[in-house]
Design an enzyme around this catalytic site. Structure first.
Site, PDB file in Angstrom:
ATOM      1  N   LYS A  76      53.528  14.591 -36.725  1.00 39.83           N
ATOM      2  CA  LYS A  76      53.099  15.907 -36.269  1.00 39.83           C
ATOM      3  C   LYS A  76      51.564  15.971 -36.365  1.00 39.83           C
ATOM      4  O   LYS A  76      50.990  15.637 -37.396  1.00 39.83           O
ATOM      5  CB  LYS A  76      53.728  16.991 -37.155  1.00 39.83           C
ATOM      6  N   GLU A  86      69.422  30.689 -40.113  1.00 41.25           N
ATOM      7  CA  GLU A  86      69.426  32.102 -40.507  1.00 41.25           C
ATOM      8  C   GLU A  86      70.837  32.598 -40.834  1.00 41.25           C
ATOM      9  O   GLU A  86      71.012  33.424 -41.736  1.00 41.25           O
ATOM     10  CB  GLU A  86      68.813  32.961 -39.399  1.00 41.25           C
ATOM     11  N   ARG A 114      69.993  36.474 -34.740  1.00 36.41           N
ATOM     12  CA  ARG A 114      70.878  35.290 -34.804  1.00 36.41           C
ATOM     13  C   ARG A 114      71.912  35.444 -35.913  1.00 36.41           C
ATOM     14  O   ARG A 114      72.960  34.826 -35.906  1.00 36.41           O
ATOM     15  CB  ARG A 114      70.041  34.035 -35.039  1.00 36.41           C
TER      16      ARG A 114
HETATM   17  C1  LIG Z   1      65.980  30.414 -35.005  1.00 37.24           C
HETATM   18  C2  LIG Z   1      64.531  30.123 -35.326  1.00 37.24           C
HETATM   19  N1  LIG Z   1      64.103  30.242 -36.607  1.00 37.24           N
HETATM   20  C3  LIG Z   1      62.814  29.998 -36.905  1.00 37.24           C
HETATM   21  C4  LIG Z   1      61.911  29.636 -35.931  1.00 37.24           C
HETATM   22  C5  LIG Z   1      60.452  29.430 -36.257  1.00 37.24           C
HETATM   23  N2  LIG Z   1      60.035  28.071 -35.971  1.00 37.24           N
HETATM   24  C6  LIG Z   1      59.367  27.760 -34.872  1.00 37.24           C
HETATM   25  S1  LIG Z   1      59.041  26.126 -34.770  1.00 37.24           S
HETATM   26  C7  LIG Z   1      59.759  25.851 -36.298  1.00 37.24           C
HETATM   27  C8  LIG Z   1      59.776  24.478 -36.875  1.00 37.24           C
HETATM   28  C9  LIG Z   1      60.483  23.555 -35.918  1.00 37.24           C
HETATM   29  O1  LIG Z   1      60.531  22.269 -36.513  1.00 37.24           O
HETATM   30  P1  LIG Z   1      60.987  21.066 -35.584  1.00 37.24           P
HETATM   31  O2  LIG Z   1      62.182  21.464 -34.795  1.00 37.24           O
HETATM   32  O3  LIG Z   1      61.092  19.876 -36.435  1.00 37.24           O
HETATM   33  O4  LIG Z   1      59.802  20.920 -34.510  1.00 37.24           O
HETATM   34  P2  LIG Z   1      58.309  20.396 -34.813  1.00 37.24           P
HETATM   35  O5  LIG Z   1      57.459  21.647 -34.907  1.00 37.24           O
HETATM   36  O6  LIG Z   1      58.343  19.587 -36.049  1.00 37.24           O
HETATM   37  O7  LIG Z   1      57.975  19.577 -33.596  1.00 37.24           O
HETATM   38  C10 LIG Z   1      60.276  27.009 -36.806  1.00 37.24           C
HETATM   39  C11 LIG Z   1      60.992  27.134 -38.095  1.00 37.24           C
HETATM   40  C12 LIG Z   1      62.408  29.544 -34.600  1.00 37.24           C
HETATM   41  N3  LIG Z   1      61.591  29.254 -33.548  1.00 37.24           N
HETATM   42  N4  LIG Z   1      63.701  29.769 -34.331  1.00 37.24           N
HETATM   43 MG   LIG Z   2      59.827  18.395 -36.948  1.00 34.87          MG
END
Ligand SMILES: Cc1ncc(C[n+]2csc(CCOP(=O)(O)OP(=O)(O)O)c2C)c(N)n1
Ligand SMILES: [Mg+2]
Ligand SMILES: CC(=O)[C@@H](O)[C@H](O)COP(=O)(O)O
Length: 625
Positions: free
Chosen positions: A270, A358, A386
Site C-alpha cells: 500500500k 459491521e 449494513r
Molecule cells: C462496509 C464498509 N465499512 C468500512 C469502510 C471504510 N473503508 C474504506 S476502505 C477500507 C479499508 C479497505 O481495505 P482493503 O480492502 O484491504 O483495501 P486497501 O485500502 O488495502 O487497498 C475501509 C475499512 C467501507 N468502505 N465499507
Molecule cells: Mg488491503
C-alpha cells in the site's frame, strides 16, 4: 529515471512518445504497448497520481498499490466486454486513468468533477459505484449468472478485492456461492496486508502461510496443498508479486483461460513508490486531504487545528473508559478514523477490531452487553445501514445497553452518494426502545455521550457530522431534556434544530426577528424518544419548522409530526432535511445549501408557511365544476 520519466518531471502528464496520460485512448492503447514500456507507464502513472492526489486530496495509498495490477488487468481483459469490478472502489484511480479519464484528476471528488469511486455516469468501464466494502464478489456472482443465461459464454468477470474487504461477511457468502456454482469468476485478492491498519485474524494468518512458488512460470499450477480457497471450489493461483506486471499478466492470462472460479492472490504494498505513504505506520496515507507531494504532510496550520467532532468524541470516551471498567468499544476496521485509537492504546483489552464486518460488530456487541458490559460501537453513519437487522433484532429486541456512536452523520462531502450518513436517523427513529442523541456542539457531544453510556435499559445512539465542531452554543434555559437556544416573547414560530445545524437556525431566527416575527429555537438534544416538553412547546406556537442533516423521509421531523398528530396538537409543521435522493460528491456546505439547508432558506420556509392560506376544504361530489 527513464528519459520518459525525465519528460514527466517536466510535465507529469507526459508519457510514452510524447503522448499524455490525459490522451490515453483507453484500454486498447494499454494492450497495444510493447512489454518493455510498461515499467515506464507504471512510473508515469505513479508520478501523476502523487502529483494530482496530493493536490486534490483522495485515496493515495490504495491507488499507488495497484498501478501494475491495474495495468495487467487491462492488458489481459477486454473491458468493458469483460467486467472488471473494484471492491469498495477507492482504488480505481489507475483504472480511471487507463480508461481515458486522467484529465479529470484536477477536480477529483470536487463538485462536478471526477468521482472518487467508479461511476457509471463517467464510463462504460465502471460497473459498481457503492463504496461500501465486500460487495464486489456478489456483483460478480450475479454478473456471471447473467452472462450464462444470456449466452455470453466467453466473457470474463473479474472482481478486485482487498484483504481488508475480504474480512467482510458478504465476501464469504459470495465465495460460497461462486465456488459451488463453478462459474468463471476471477477473484483478484489485492493483499497489501492492511485495511487502514494491518489486517489481522485467521484469514490474514492463512494468507501468510501461502508462499511464493519460486519463479512465476510454474505458478499456473494450482497449489498442491489444498487451502481455504481450493476447498471452497476455487483454483488458487499465487501468491504473485503485485508489482511485477509481467508475472501478473502471466497468471491472469492463465486464470482467464481456466473458465472456472479462480482466486489470484496478488501481494502488493500500500503506497508503493511514495516513501511517505509506504512508511506511514498509521494507514499508508489511505485517504489524504491536500498534502505536500514530497513529504505527504498537510500544510502547517497557523494555530492548533480546530477540534474535530471525532477528536472530541475520542477524548470524551477515553475519560469515560477511565471511570468505568465495564465500558468497552468495537470498531469495524476503523480504529483511528472513528477515534477509538487512544482508548485502544490505554485499554487494549477493552477495544475490539472485528475487521470490515459491521454486522458481526453489532451482534458481537450485543454479546458483550449480554455478558454485563456496556459496548460502544463506533461506526461511520453510512455503514450502520449494513447492520440494520442486527441493531433491530440482536440489540433492541433484547433491550441491550449498546451505545452506537455514528461519525460522519449527515452530508459528508467528497466521498459522495454511498458515504453521506443521511439515513441513520430514519432507521434508528423506527427502532423500539432506542434513544437517539444529536449533539449540536462539542460540549453537548461530551454530555450526551455520558448520558448515553449511562443508560442501561436499552440501546442508545449519538450522531455527529464529519469535520470540526463549531463553538459551543449556550442555552438560555432547559425545558426537561430540551435546550432553548433562543426565545421570543411572541410565541409565533418554533424552529427545532437537530444537532449541528443549530447555528443555521439561530441565524434564520435573527433574520426573521428583524422582520418582526417572533421565533424561538429549540434543540431537543435527544431526538427520540420525543420529549413531552417539545410537544408542549409546539402546542404553544403558531408554526413549527424542523431542521435536520438527515433524509427528510422518515426523519426526525416526520417523527415529531407524527407525535403532534398522535397528541392532537394542530400546530402546522414544516420539516426541512435532505431530499430522498442520492446526493453527489462536493463540499458539505454546498450540498447542504443545495438541499435547502441554509439560514436564508430556513427563513424563507417560515415566511412561505406563514403566508400560505389554509386550503378551502371544499368537498366535491366529483361533478364537473
Ligand atoms: C462496509 C464498509 N465499512 C468500512 C469502510 C471504510 N473503508 C474504506 S476502505 C477500507 C479499508 C479497505 O481495505 P482493503 O480492502 O484491504 O483495501 P486497501 O485500502 O488495502 O487497498 C475501509 C475499512 C467501507 N468502505 N465499507
Ligand atoms: Mg488491503
Ligand atoms: C473508502 C472509505 O470508505 C474510506 O476510506 C472513506 O473514504 C474515508 O472517509 P473519511 O476521509 O471521511 O475518513
Amino acid at each position: 529515471m527513464t528519459e520518459l520519466s525525465a519528460a514527466h518531471a517536466a510535465d507529469p502528464a507526459t508519457t510514452l512518445e510524447g503522448a499524455h496520460l490525459t490522451t490515453l485512448g483507453g484500454p486498447h492503447t494499454v494492450r497495444a504497448l510493447p512489454a518493455g514500456q510498461l515499467a515506464a507507464l507504471a512510473q508515469d502513472i505513479r508520478t501523476y497520481l502523487i502529483e494530482k492526489v496530493c493536490a486534490a486530496g483522495g485515496h493515495l495509498g490504495p491507488n499507488l498499490g495497484v498501478v501494475e495490477l491495474t495495468i495487467a488487468l487491462h492488458r489481459v481483459f477486454d473491458s468493458p466486454r469483460d467486467a472488471i469490478l473494484f471492491d469498495t472502489g477507492h482504488q480505481a484511480y489507475v483504472h480511471k486513468i487507463l480508461t481515458g479519464r486522467a484529465a479529470g484528476f484536477d477536480r477529483l471528488r470536487q463538485a462536478g468533477g471526477l468521482s472518487g469511486y467508479p461511476s457509471r455516469a463517467e464510463s462504460v468501464h465502471d460497473w459498481c459505484e457503492n463504496s461500501h466494502a465486500s460487495t464486489s464478489l456478489s456483483y460478480a456472482d450475479g454478473l456471471a449468472k447473467a452472462n450464462e443465461l444470456n449466452g455470453r459464454h466467453n466473457r470474463s468477470v473479474v472482481a478486485v478485492i482487498g484483504d481488508g474487504a475480504m474480512t467482510g461477511g458478504m465476501a464469504w457468502e459470495a465465495l460460497n456461492n461462486i465456488g459451488a456454482s463453478q462459474r468463471p469468476v476471477i477473484v483478484v485478492l489485492n493483499d497489501n496486508g492492511r485495511s487502514y491498519a494491518p489486517t489481522t485474524g485467521a484469514l490474514t494468518r492463512h494468507l501468510h502461510t501461502l508462499k511464493y512458488p519460486g519463479d512465476h512460470s510454474n505458478i499456473t499450477d494450482a497449489s498442491e496443498a489444498p487451502d481455504l480457497f481450493t476447498q471452497l471450489g476455487f483454483t488458487y493461483l499465487g501468491p504473485v508479486d503485485g508489482h511485477d506486471t509481467g508475472a501478473l499478466q502471466h497468471v491472469l492470462d492463465h486464470a482467464r483461460a481456466l473458465r472456472r472460479p479462480v482466486l489470484v492472490h496478488a501481494v502488493t504494498v500500500k503506497g508503493w513508490g511514495f516513501g511517505p505513504a509506504e512508511g506511514d505506520e498509521a494507514d499508508c496515507l489511505h485517504a489524504v486531504g491536500t498534502v505536500d507531494a514530497v513529504t505527504g504532510k498537510p500544510a502547517p496550520t497557523a494555530g492548533p487545528p480546530a477540534a474535530s467532532w471525532t477528536s472530541v468524541f475520542s477524548q470524551a470516551l477515553l475519560e469515560l473508559a477511565g471511570e468505568r471498567e465495564d465500558l468497552v468499544a468495537v470498531t469495524a476496521s476503523m480504529l483511528r478514523p472513528t477515534g477509538l485509537y487512544p482508548m485502544a492504546v490505554k485499554y487494549p483489552e477493552r477495544v475490539f477490531d472485528v475487521g470490515i464486518a459491521e454486522q458481526h460488530a453489532v451482534t458481537s456487541a450485543a454479546g458483550l452487553a449480554l455478558g454485563g458490559l456496556h459496548p460502544v460501537v463506533a461506526l461511520y453513519s453510512t455503514f450502520l445501514t449494513r447492520a440494520a437487522d442486527q441493531v433491530l433484532m440482536d440489540v433492541a429486541l433484547h433491550r441491550l445497553p449498546v451505545t452506537f456512536v455514528l461519525d460522519r452523520a449527515g452530508v459528508t462531502g467528497p466521498d459522495g452518494a454511498s458515504h453521506h450518513g443521511m439515513w441513520d436517523a430514519s432507521l434508528l427513529g423506527m427502532v423500539p426502545g432506542l434513544r437517539l442523541a444529536v449533539p449540536r456542539d462539542s460540549s453537548q457531544l461530551k454530555s450526551l455521550l455520558r448520558e448515553a453510556t449511562a443508560h442501561e435499559a436499552g440501546p442508545t445512539a449519538v450522531r455527529f457530522p464529519k469535520g470540526t465542531a463549531g463553538p459551543d452554543l449556550e442555552a438560555v434555559r432547559r425545558a426537561g431534556s430540551v435546550d432553548i437556544l433562543s426565545e421570543s416573547g411572541i410565541r409565533d414560530v418554533l424552529l427545532i434544530s437537530y444537532g449541528p445545524l443549530a447555528p443555521l437556525c439561530l441565524q434564520a431566527a435573527s433574520q426573521l426577528t428583524e422582520q418582526g416575527i417572533g421565533v424561538s429555537v429549540a434543540d431537543p438534544r435527544w431526538a427520540t424518544p420525543v420529549a413531552p416538553e417539545l410537544l408542549e412547546l409546539a402546542a404553544r406556537h403558531r408554526l413549527v419548522v424542523t431542521v435536520e442533516d438527515n433524509s427528510r423521509t422518515g426523519g426526525l421531523g416526520s417523527t415529531l409530526a407524527q407525535h403532534l398528530q398522535d397528541n392532537a396538537i394542530t400546530t402546522p409543521i414544516r420539516t426541512l432535511g435532505l431530499p430522498r435522493t442520492f446526493l453527489t460528491h462536493g463540499p458539505r456546505e454546498q450540498l447542504l445549501t443545495d438541499a435547502g439547508l441554509s439560514s436564508a432558506q430556513i427563513a424563507y420556509t417560515v415566511l412561505r408557511a406563514r403566508a400560505a392560506k389554509p386550503l378551502e376544504h371544499t368537498i366535491t361530489d366529483g361533478s364537473p365544476q
